[in-house]
Design a protein around this motif. Structure first.
Motif, PDB file in Angstrom:
ATOM      1  N   PRO A  30       0.360  -5.606  -9.903  1.00  0.00           N
ATOM      2  CA  PRO A  30       0.559  -6.309 -11.417  1.00  0.00           C
ATOM      3  C   PRO A  30       1.152  -7.713 -11.011  1.00  0.00           C
ATOM      4  CG  PRO A  30       2.344  -4.768 -10.579  1.00  0.00           C
ATOM      5  CD  PRO A  30       1.298  -4.581  -9.829  1.00  0.00           C
ATOM      6  N   ARG A  31       1.287  -8.519 -12.273  1.00  0.00           N
ATOM      7  CA  ARG A  31       1.431  -9.865 -12.246  1.00  0.00           C
ATOM      8  C   ARG A  31       2.997 -10.099 -11.435  1.00  0.00           C
ATOM      9  NH1 ARG A  31      -2.096 -13.959 -12.376  1.00  0.00           N
ATOM     10  NH2 ARG A  31      -3.647 -13.466 -13.774  1.00  0.00           N
ATOM     11  N   ARG A  32       3.738  -9.427 -11.816  1.00  0.00           N
ATOM     12  CA  ARG A  32       5.027  -9.576 -11.155  1.00  0.00           C
ATOM     13  C   ARG A  32       5.031  -9.319  -9.529  1.00  0.00           C
ATOM     14  NH1 ARG A  32      10.596  -8.471 -13.587  1.00  0.00           N
ATOM     15  NH2 ARG A  32      12.053  -8.209 -11.717  1.00  0.00           N
ATOM     16  N   GLY A  33       4.271  -8.149  -9.190  1.00  0.00           N
ATOM     17  CA  GLY A  33       4.099  -8.072  -7.487  1.00  0.00           C
ATOM     18  C   GLY A  33       3.273  -9.266  -6.982  1.00  0.00           C
ATOM     19  N   PHE A  34       2.162  -9.635  -7.937  1.00  0.00           N
ATOM     20  CA  PHE A  34       1.507 -10.738  -7.266  1.00  0.00           C
ATOM     21  C   PHE A  34       2.697 -12.070  -7.112  1.00  0.00           C
ATOM     22  CE2 PHE A  34      -0.348 -14.967  -8.668  1.00  0.00           C
ATOM     23  CZ  PHE A  34      -1.278 -14.931  -7.623  1.00  0.00           C
ATOM     24  N   ALA A  35       3.485 -12.421  -7.742  1.00  0.00           N
ATOM     25  CA  ALA A  35       4.523 -13.250  -7.618  1.00  0.00           C
ATOM     26  C   ALA A  35       5.425 -13.064  -6.169  1.00  0.00           C
ATOM     27  CB  ALA A  35       5.353 -13.672  -8.812  1.00  0.00           C
ATOM     28  N   GLY A  36       5.676 -11.866  -6.373  1.00  0.00           N
ATOM     29  CA  GLY A  36       6.443 -11.523  -5.417  1.00  0.00           C
ATOM     30  C   GLY A  36       5.619 -11.630  -3.802  1.00  0.00           C
ATOM     31  N   PHE A  37       4.368 -11.207  -3.848  1.00  0.00           N
ATOM     32  CA  PHE A  37       3.713 -11.015  -2.681  1.00  0.00           C
ATOM     33  C   PHE A  37       3.470 -12.596  -2.511  1.00  0.00           C
ATOM     34  CE2 PHE A  37      -0.625 -11.466  -1.003  1.00  0.00           C
ATOM     35  CZ  PHE A  37      -0.313 -10.669   0.158  1.00  0.00           C
ATOM     36  N   MET A  38       3.113 -13.362  -3.092  1.00  0.00           N
ATOM     37  CA  MET A  38       2.880 -14.879  -2.654  1.00  0.00           C
ATOM     38  C   MET A  38       4.166 -15.525  -2.321  1.00  0.00           C
ATOM     39  SD  MET A  38      -0.149 -15.326  -3.180  1.00  0.00           S
ATOM     40  CE  MET A  38      -0.088 -17.068  -2.799  1.00  0.00           C
TER      41      MET A  38
ATOM     42  N   LEU B  43      -5.418 -17.230  -0.548  1.00  0.00           N
ATOM     43  CA  LEU B  43      -5.076 -16.065  -0.913  1.00  0.00           C
ATOM     44  C   LEU B  43      -4.842 -16.111  -2.531  1.00  0.00           C
ATOM     45  CD1 LEU B  43      -4.260 -13.398  -0.223  1.00  0.00           C
ATOM     46  CD2 LEU B  43      -2.125 -14.349   0.495  1.00  0.00           C
ATOM     47  N   TRP B  44      -4.018 -17.222  -3.083  1.00  0.00           N
ATOM     48  CA  TRP B  44      -3.793 -17.127  -4.379  1.00  0.00           C
ATOM     49  C   TRP B  44      -4.946 -17.387  -5.115  1.00  0.00           C
ATOM     50  CZ3 TRP B  44      -4.807 -21.046  -7.960  1.00  0.00           C
ATOM     51  CH2 TRP B  44      -4.304 -20.781  -9.228  1.00  0.00           C
ATOM     52  N   TRP B  45      -5.935 -18.214  -4.826  1.00  0.00           N
ATOM     53  CA  TRP B  45      -7.219 -18.150  -5.453  1.00  0.00           C
ATOM     54  C   TRP B  45      -7.897 -16.753  -5.635  1.00  0.00           C
ATOM     55  CZ3 TRP B  45     -12.464 -17.663  -3.544  1.00  0.00           C
ATOM     56  CH2 TRP B  45     -13.333 -17.899  -4.533  1.00  0.00           C
ATOM     57  N   ALA B  46      -8.090 -16.278  -4.565  1.00  0.00           N
ATOM     58  CA  ALA B  46      -8.719 -14.867  -4.322  1.00  0.00           C
ATOM     59  C   ALA B  46      -8.147 -13.844  -5.268  1.00  0.00           C
ATOM     60  CB  ALA B  46      -8.885 -14.512  -2.954  1.00  0.00           C
ATOM     61  N   LEU B  47      -6.785 -13.936  -5.344  1.00  0.00           N
ATOM     62  CA  LEU B  47      -6.225 -12.947  -6.062  1.00  0.00           C
ATOM     63  C   LEU B  47      -6.206 -13.352  -7.736  1.00  0.00           C
ATOM     64  CD1 LEU B  47      -2.982 -12.016  -4.051  1.00  0.00           C
ATOM     65  CD2 LEU B  47      -4.930 -10.567  -4.490  1.00  0.00           C
ATOM     66  N   GLU B  48      -6.186 -14.327  -8.004  1.00  0.00           N
ATOM     67  CA  GLU B  48      -6.766 -14.769  -9.245  1.00  0.00           C
ATOM     68  C   GLU B  48      -7.896 -14.685  -9.737  1.00  0.00           C
ATOM     69  OE1 GLU B  48      -4.860 -16.178 -11.873  1.00  0.00           O
ATOM     70  OE2 GLU B  48      -2.970 -16.000 -11.060  1.00  0.00           O
ATOM     71  N   ARG B  49      -8.894 -14.826  -8.957  1.00  0.00           N
ATOM     72  CA  ARG B  49     -10.373 -14.456  -9.176  1.00  0.00           C
ATOM     73  C   ARG B  49     -10.321 -12.802  -9.621  1.00  0.00           C
ATOM     74  NH1 ARG B  49     -15.691 -16.700  -7.165  1.00  0.00           N
ATOM     75  NH2 ARG B  49     -16.819 -14.685  -7.467  1.00  0.00           N
ATOM     76  N   SER B  50      -9.779 -12.274  -8.615  1.00  0.00           N
ATOM     77  CA  SER B  50      -9.668 -10.626  -8.946  1.00  0.00           C
ATOM     78  C   SER B  50      -9.142 -10.226 -10.374  1.00  0.00           C
ATOM     79  CB  SER B  50      -8.838  -9.978  -7.705  1.00  0.00           C
ATOM     80  OG  SER B  50      -8.670  -8.604  -7.941  1.00  0.00           O
ATOM     81  N   TYR B  51      -7.846 -10.863 -10.707  1.00  0.00           N
ATOM     82  CA  TYR B  51      -7.381 -10.592 -12.218  1.00  0.00           C
ATOM     83  C   TYR B  51      -8.419 -11.240 -12.985  1.00  0.00           C
ATOM     84  CZ  TYR B  51      -2.799  -9.897 -10.201  1.00  0.00           C
ATOM     85  OH  TYR B  51      -1.567  -9.284  -9.818  1.00  0.00           O
ATOM     86  N   ARG B  52      -9.208 -12.414 -12.792  1.00  0.00           N
ATOM     87  CA  ARG B  52     -10.109 -12.553 -13.957  1.00  0.00           C
ATOM     88  C   ARG B  52     -11.203 -11.520 -14.062  1.00  0.00           C
ATOM     89  NH1 ARG B  52      -9.674 -17.713 -11.537  1.00  0.00           N
ATOM     90  NH2 ARG B  52     -11.481 -17.384 -10.562  1.00  0.00           N
ATOM     91  N   ALA B  53     -11.630 -11.015 -12.890  1.00  0.00           N
ATOM     92  CA  ALA B  53     -12.712 -10.061 -12.774  1.00  0.00           C
ATOM     93  C   ALA B  53     -12.082  -8.757 -13.413  1.00  0.00           C
ATOM     94  CB  ALA B  53     -13.187  -9.688 -11.458  1.00  0.00           C
ATOM     95  N   GLY B  54     -10.919  -8.357 -13.387  1.00  0.00           N
ATOM     96  CA  GLY B  54     -10.170  -7.126 -14.334  1.00  0.00           C
ATOM     97  C   GLY B  54     -10.143  -7.530 -15.637  1.00  0.00           C
TER      98      GLY B  54
END
Length: 166
Positions: A26-34, A68-79
Motif C-alpha cells: 500500500p502507499r503507506r508501506g511504500f513511503a516507509g519502505f523508501m 527503486l522509487w521509479w520502478a515502484l511508481e510504475r508498478s502502481y500505474r500498472a495497477g
C-alpha cells in the motif's frame, strides 16, 4: 481476492463484477519502505563524511534509490487497470480501463454469453475468456491461477440462469 461481486439491489437489477490487479504494497508501506531504504543506504556513508570517496559513491547510491522509487511508481500505474462486468437479465457488458485511461467495451446478449477457461495454451495458465456476439475477450488475466479458477466457477454460475429461463 482482487475482485468483488456486487449483487443486484432494488435500484440496480444487474450483478456487477469488479476486477483489479493485486497491490501487495500500500502507499503507506511504500513511503516507509523508501524511508527505510534511504536510511539503510546512507548508514555506510557516515564514516566517509568529509572524504572524496563520499562524492564518488553518492551518485550511485542516490541513483539506486531513484530507480527503486521509479520502478515502484510504475508498478502502481500498472495497477490502475480495472475491469467491470455487468450481468443483467438481457445483457452482459464488459468494460476494461487500462492504466492510461483508455476504455474498451464488449457487449453480448446474456443468452449467448459463454465463459471459457483454457487450462493451457493461453498467455497464462487457466486463461478465462468470455465468448459471444462474434468475439472472444479475456477476463482477469492479471489474477493468480487459483483466483482465475475460483472466478471461473463463479462466472459460470452468474451466467448460467439465463440459459435455464429462456
Amino acid at each position: 481476492m482482487p475482485y468483488e461481486w456486487s449483487l443486484p439491489t432494488s435500484d440496480q437489477a444487474a450483478q456487477r463484477l469488479d476486477l483489479w490487479p493485486h497491490q501487495s504494497l500500500p502507499r503507506r508501506g511504500f513511503a516507509g519502505f523508501m524511508l527505510a531504504t534511504s536510511i539503510m543506504i546512507s548508514l555506510p556513508l557516515f564514516p566517509l563524511l568529509g572524504t572524496i570517496v563520499l562524492w564518488g559513491l553518492l551518485p550511485f547510491l542516490a541513483g539506486a534509490v531513484v530507480l527503486l522509487w521509479w520502478a515502484l511508481e510504475r508498478s502502481y500505474r500498472a495497477g490502475r487497470l480495472h475491469e467491470a462486468l455487468m450481468i443483467d437479465d438481457q445483457q452482459v457488458h464488459l468494460t476494461r480501463t487500462d492504466p492510461k485511461g483508455e476504455v474498451q467495451t464488449w457487449d453480448c446478449n446474456r443468452y449467448w454469453a459463454q465463459a471459457q477457461i483454457y487450462p493451457s495454451g493461453g498467455p497464462v495458465a487457466h486463461y478465462i475468456t468470455l465468448r459471444g456476439a462474434g468475439r472472444e475477450v479475456e477476463l482477469g488475466a492479471f489474477l493468480s491461477e487459483d483466483e482465475r479458477k475460483a472466478l471461473y466457477g463463479e462466472l459460470r454460475s452468474a451466467l448460467g440462469p439465463a440459459r435455464v429461463e429462456s
